[in-house]
Design a protein around this motif. Sequence first.
Motif, PDB file in Angstrom:
ATOM      1  N   TYR A 331       0.840  -1.206   0.000  1.00 50.01           N
ATOM      2  CA  TYR A 331       0.000   0.000   0.000  1.00 50.01           C
ATOM      3  C   TYR A 331       0.874   1.256   0.000  1.00 50.01           C
ATOM      4  CZ  TYR A 331      -4.665  -1.976   0.559  1.00 50.01           C
ATOM      5  OH  TYR A 331      -5.853  -2.608   0.338  1.00 50.01           O
ATOM      6  N   THR A 332       0.432   2.249  -0.752  1.00 51.11           N
ATOM      7  CA  THR A 332       1.013   3.590  -0.680  1.00 51.11           C
ATOM      8  C   THR A 332       0.141   4.408   0.264  1.00 51.11           C
ATOM      9  OG1 THR A 332       1.865   3.531  -2.929  1.00 51.11           O
ATOM     10  CG2 THR A 332       1.529   5.702  -1.972  1.00 51.11           C
ATOM     11  N   PHE A 333       0.765   5.070   1.232  1.00 49.92           N
ATOM     12  CA  PHE A 333       0.045   5.929   2.164  1.00 49.92           C
ATOM     13  C   PHE A 333       0.304   7.384   1.817  1.00 49.92           C
ATOM     14  CE2 PHE A 333      -1.500   3.081   5.486  1.00 49.92           C
ATOM     15  CZ  PHE A 333      -0.847   1.906   5.129  1.00 49.92           C
ATOM     16  N   VAL A 334      -0.723   8.188   1.898  1.00 46.42           N
ATOM     17  CA  VAL A 334      -0.602   9.623   1.678  1.00 46.42           C
ATOM     18  C   VAL A 334      -1.021  10.315   2.975  1.00 46.42           C
ATOM     19  CG1 VAL A 334      -1.267  11.567   0.229  1.00 46.42           C
ATOM     20  CG2 VAL A 334      -1.213   9.260  -0.746  1.00 46.42           C
ATOM     21  N   ILE A 348      -0.418  -0.764  -4.578  1.00 44.31           N
ATOM     22  CA  ILE A 348       0.296  -0.704  -5.859  1.00 44.31           C
ATOM     23  C   ILE A 348       0.642  -2.109  -6.349  1.00 44.31           C
ATOM     24  CG2 ILE A 348       1.167   1.639  -5.563  1.00 44.31           C
ATOM     25  CD1 ILE A 348       3.884   0.406  -4.785  1.00 44.31           C
ATOM     26  N   VAL A 349       0.448  -3.114  -5.479  1.00 47.88           N
ATOM     27  CA  VAL A 349       0.615  -4.506  -5.924  1.00 47.88           C
ATOM     28  C   VAL A 349      -0.721  -5.004  -6.471  1.00 47.88           C
ATOM     29  CG1 VAL A 349       2.504  -5.222  -4.404  1.00 47.88           C
ATOM     30  CG2 VAL A 349       0.152  -5.286  -3.571  1.00 47.88           C
ATOM     31  N   GLU A 350      -0.621  -5.962  -7.391  1.00 45.88           N
ATOM     32  CA  GLU A 350      -1.854  -6.578  -7.907  1.00 45.88           C
ATOM     33  C   GLU A 350      -2.319  -7.700  -6.983  1.00 45.88           C
ATOM     34  OE1 GLU A 350      -0.153  -7.440 -11.681  1.00 45.88           O
ATOM     35  OE2 GLU A 350      -0.145  -5.305 -12.182  1.00 45.88           O
ATOM     36  N   ASN A 351      -1.376  -8.364  -6.320  1.00 45.03           N
ATOM     37  CA  ASN A 351      -1.703  -9.479  -5.436  1.00 45.03           C
ATOM     38  C   ASN A 351      -1.651  -9.041  -3.983  1.00 45.03           C
ATOM     39  OD1 ASN A 351      -1.819 -11.973  -7.314  1.00 45.03           O
ATOM     40  ND2 ASN A 351      -0.002 -10.817  -7.963  1.00 45.03           N
ATOM     41  N   HIS A 352      -2.828  -8.816  -3.409  1.00 43.53           N
ATOM     42  CA  HIS A 352      -2.892  -8.439  -1.992  1.00 43.53           C
ATOM     43  C   HIS A 352      -4.133  -9.082  -1.387  1.00 43.53           C
ATOM     44  CE1 HIS A 352      -5.780  -5.280  -3.297  1.00 43.53           C
ATOM     45  NE2 HIS A 352      -4.945  -5.163  -4.296  1.00 43.53           N
ATOM     46  N   ALA A 402       7.797   3.678  -8.999  1.00 48.48           N
ATOM     47  CA  ALA A 402       8.137   2.724  -7.938  1.00 48.48           C
ATOM     48  C   ALA A 402       8.317   1.312  -8.502  1.00 48.48           C
ATOM     49  CB  ALA A 402       7.045   2.715  -6.874  1.00 48.48           C
ATOM     50  N   PRO A 403       9.305   0.582  -7.991  1.00 48.70           N
ATOM     51  CA  PRO A 403       9.469  -0.816  -8.368  1.00 48.70           C
ATOM     52  C   PRO A 403       8.584  -1.691  -7.488  1.00 48.70           C
ATOM     53  CG  PRO A 403      11.340  -0.088  -7.040  1.00 48.70           C
ATOM     54  CD  PRO A 403      10.342   1.041  -7.052  1.00 48.70           C
ATOM     55  N   VAL A 404       7.842  -2.604  -8.085  1.00 48.72           N
ATOM     56  CA  VAL A 404       6.845  -3.393  -7.355  1.00 48.72           C
ATOM     57  C   VAL A 404       7.109  -4.878  -7.573  1.00 48.72           C
ATOM     58  CG1 VAL A 404       4.360  -3.798  -7.051  1.00 48.72           C
ATOM     59  CG2 VAL A 404       5.172  -1.535  -7.769  1.00 48.72           C
ATOM     60  N   LEU A 405       6.943  -5.667  -6.510  1.00 48.35           N
ATOM     61  CA  LEU A 405       7.172  -7.116  -6.589  1.00 48.35           C
ATOM     62  C   LEU A 405       5.862  -7.856  -6.334  1.00 48.35           C
ATOM     63  CD1 LEU A 405       9.093  -9.612  -6.689  1.00 48.35           C
ATOM     64  CD2 LEU A 405       9.451  -9.287  -4.230  1.00 48.35           C
ATOM     65  N   SER A 441       7.798  -8.806 -11.420  1.00 48.19           N
ATOM     66  CA  SER A 441       7.781  -7.434 -10.901  1.00 48.19           C
ATOM     67  C   SER A 441       7.375  -6.453 -11.990  1.00 48.19           C
ATOM     68  CB  SER A 441       9.148  -7.068 -10.331  1.00 48.19           C
ATOM     69  OG  SER A 441      10.127  -7.174 -11.332  1.00 48.19           O
ATOM     70  N   HIS A 442       7.168  -5.222 -11.602  1.00 51.98           N
ATOM     71  CA  HIS A 442       6.867  -4.172 -12.568  1.00 51.98           C
ATOM     72  C   HIS A 442       7.261  -2.824 -11.997  1.00 51.98           C
ATOM     73  CE1 HIS A 442       2.922  -3.812 -10.322  1.00 51.98           C
ATOM     74  NE2 HIS A 442       3.032  -5.125 -10.293  1.00 51.98           N
ATOM     75  N   LEU A 443       7.625  -1.943 -12.891  1.00 53.03           N
ATOM     76  CA  LEU A 443       7.955  -0.573 -12.498  1.00 53.03           C
ATOM     77  C   LEU A 443       6.768   0.272 -12.948  1.00 53.03           C
ATOM     78  CD1 LEU A 443      11.297   1.140 -13.583  1.00 53.03           C
ATOM     79  CD2 LEU A 443       9.177   2.382 -13.209  1.00 53.03           C
ATOM     80  N   ASP A 444       6.168   0.990 -12.002  1.00 60.96           N
ATOM     81  CA  ASP A 444       4.941   1.722 -12.314  1.00 60.96           C
ATOM     82  C   ASP A 444       5.119   3.224 -12.178  1.00 60.96           C
ATOM     83  OD1 ASP A 444       3.791  -0.740 -12.576  1.00 60.96           O
ATOM     84  OD2 ASP A 444       2.636  -0.652 -10.709  1.00 60.96           O
TER      85      ASP A 444
END
Lengths: 558, 247
Positions: A331-334, A348-352, A402-405, A441-444
């Motif tokens: 999760y990204t927190f603001v 930001i991950v697809e698998n949660h 951001a790089p995401v795994l 992974s993906h860079l978004d």
Amino acid sequence: MAAMKFTVLGLLFAAALTAQPTATTADWPSYGGTHAAWRYSALDQINASNVAKLAPVWAFQTGDYENGLQSTPIVVDGVLYLVSARSQVFALDAASGRRIWEYHYALPRTPGTNTQNRGLAVGAGKVFLGTYDDYMIALDAKTGAEVWKVAVDDQRQCGCAITGAPLFVKDKVVVGSTGGDGAFRGYLTAFNAETGRLAWRFYTVAGPGEKGHETWKGDSWKYGGGATWMTGSFDPALNLIYWGTGNAASDLYSGDRYASDALNGVKPGGVNLYTASVIALDADSGKLRWHYQEIPKDVWDFDAAYECVLVDRMVDGKMRKLLVHVNKSGYTFVLDRVTGEYIGAFPIVENHNWTSGVTKDGKFLDIVEPVEDKPTLICPGPAGGKSWNQMAFSPRTGFIYAPVLEQCAQLQARRQEPSEGRVYLGGTWAETSPPGGVVHSHLDAYDPVTGKRAWTYPYKYVLFASLLATAGDLVFTGDPEGFFFALDARSGKKLWSFQTGAGHRGSSVTYSVNGRQYIATPTGWGSIAGRALLNTWPEAEAFRSGSTLMVFALPEAK
Amino acid sequence: MKLLTSLLLIASAAFAQDLVARGADVYVKSCATGYCHGLKGSGGGAPRLASRGFDEAFITRTVRSGITGTAMPAFGTTLARLDLAAVIAYVGSLNGIAPNPALAAMLRGPPARTLPPEAARGRALFYEASRGFARCATCHLVDGMGIAVTDAITKVPANAAELRGVSATHVATATAGGEAFPALVLSKGVTQVKVYDLTIAPPVLRVFPAASVTIQEGSAWKHASATQSYTDAELDAIVAFLKAVVQ
């Protein structure tokens, strides 16, 4: 009218005095670029139209090849300062790579350790180094000679290590440490930059008599975790230091540290304070101004230790001072960085699957916790939806990069007696693929407030190097196969790539000397994650280690 | 006789297989996370264990006692004896060692050192992390832990009062940049002077160009200021600890 003009000018002047430098220019003065941690440079000599011509101009081999190179170089006035995994420090001519001085720290050889050093701080004519065996050292930036040295802790007792870069703030240097997966109580320590004398210490686990202590069961606070193992940010206008704190310990089993929701009050107070939180401390006194606990009771090793990116953005039609923060939960927190108010969170991950979602006031719903009698599939796993490698923010595109795994794990909790300084995971896990898919992974690129994804760059393995964004509308990073590459910051299209001969685990930077822009990237695979990858991809054995800084520029006009 | 030996061998081979299988299970639960040794000893945050040429004595010692100064715990006190034997057998199997049927017996070994209760309490107080820098170990290396700011302790004070009053005549006064501070002088060379600055705990090792600092004998610094976080009863326990471990 004249008076009013004067006042306006005065206000502008005052604003300029306290304005936060956010983009870097010729120098790369601190770990996150500037204290706003954007990892963004205003340099645009190298840009989307000419990056295809980028070529290597020099390389520097540290000679310290055991654990790769995770460092962020610092550049000040044409001198590049680099630290290697075993705390060796090098000052190099940033244009030519000529060695100016080097400092060889005599790090004790201890079997079974995974030494790392992610960077230095430079300020007040000194280079500040945290060592794996818990010393803070100040070197003369001109000569590399020791000016002061102080023991922050004793590794033989605490099991902790300094691997993160210190943060130089005004007249102090602030440093955290690892240790939160062991029986250890986390803290952040500030030393006077000139003398090395202790300025303040803030414990991330509230002790007796401190607010938040009531969120700990019995004596569990003594070994409550909350390691401060990455590097924080600083807002000079608010005089606040922001730092992310790690998981509560033991990692997966909470029965000994957590009494009950009713007793502890999951919201708004939080659980096991101030672990898995963002804390805002007064830069002079180290006193807590506010905290926001992202992962109450953390039983997944989700941490909240990563970078705090300070941006000013429009929220519901109003300009707000924000802090954008990603943790291992995916999760990204603001947050509002003035008050700590929760503004929003999005995955930001697809698998949660550890939660079904988050409410408007930041409460996670339908939480899935590991249990003692059988393994439970949790996504993301303890490797995190994002690793410690830093994201970047470009004010030109308005995107976070951001790089995401995408990885899950089978978690099983188990009660464990703590033994000071020793591993205190309170369970175990095995990494596994996401349901119906494979680890990847993906860079978004995404909007930091809404989370709306603009583009994504998919990758077969993991992306464990930090990102660099520039005003040339480029995003740079490297992969474990050895490619260092540039993407178009607006589209994600790959514009340039170079095989550096070793995997990427560090943080690239950019700077200029005499009007020529350089891009520098550490190379050399290694580290915990690097080795753990072998469990997922046997071919990861071929990812090359090493410890070399590669520097690129455009060819000079003939 | 021959038959009996064969039967015993078969029995022990079955025992060994069972032991390794049990060890694999213990290993997955206790050792295999990515932070530690990885699945099948492939390595992670901690070293690879497979095909390292380890011998059984090394594996046994390390698993039982851990490695001081690292995250490697001493499983000798946390795992049941059979599980301990099993995980040793499993790590042995990753290194091509057939389990020794006498493994369980080997695990008895000599008991860990035990301090008398008062000394054990003193030991805990000496290093107590919750005191922050206001603990003895901030300046003293004793029994393998702590920071060696001072010389090794060779003479143990008789009691709390003596401990507070330990002579500090060797602490000098350094003056640099117009400021005087208590200093433990490490070296006074022609070009540079190295001192521990004792203004506030922890002591800071500072290096000055010789011309920029003056050193005068004597200081107002007292050992009592460094023992303030402890009560007399606590210091008596620390004295008991020091008596037990200082040669």
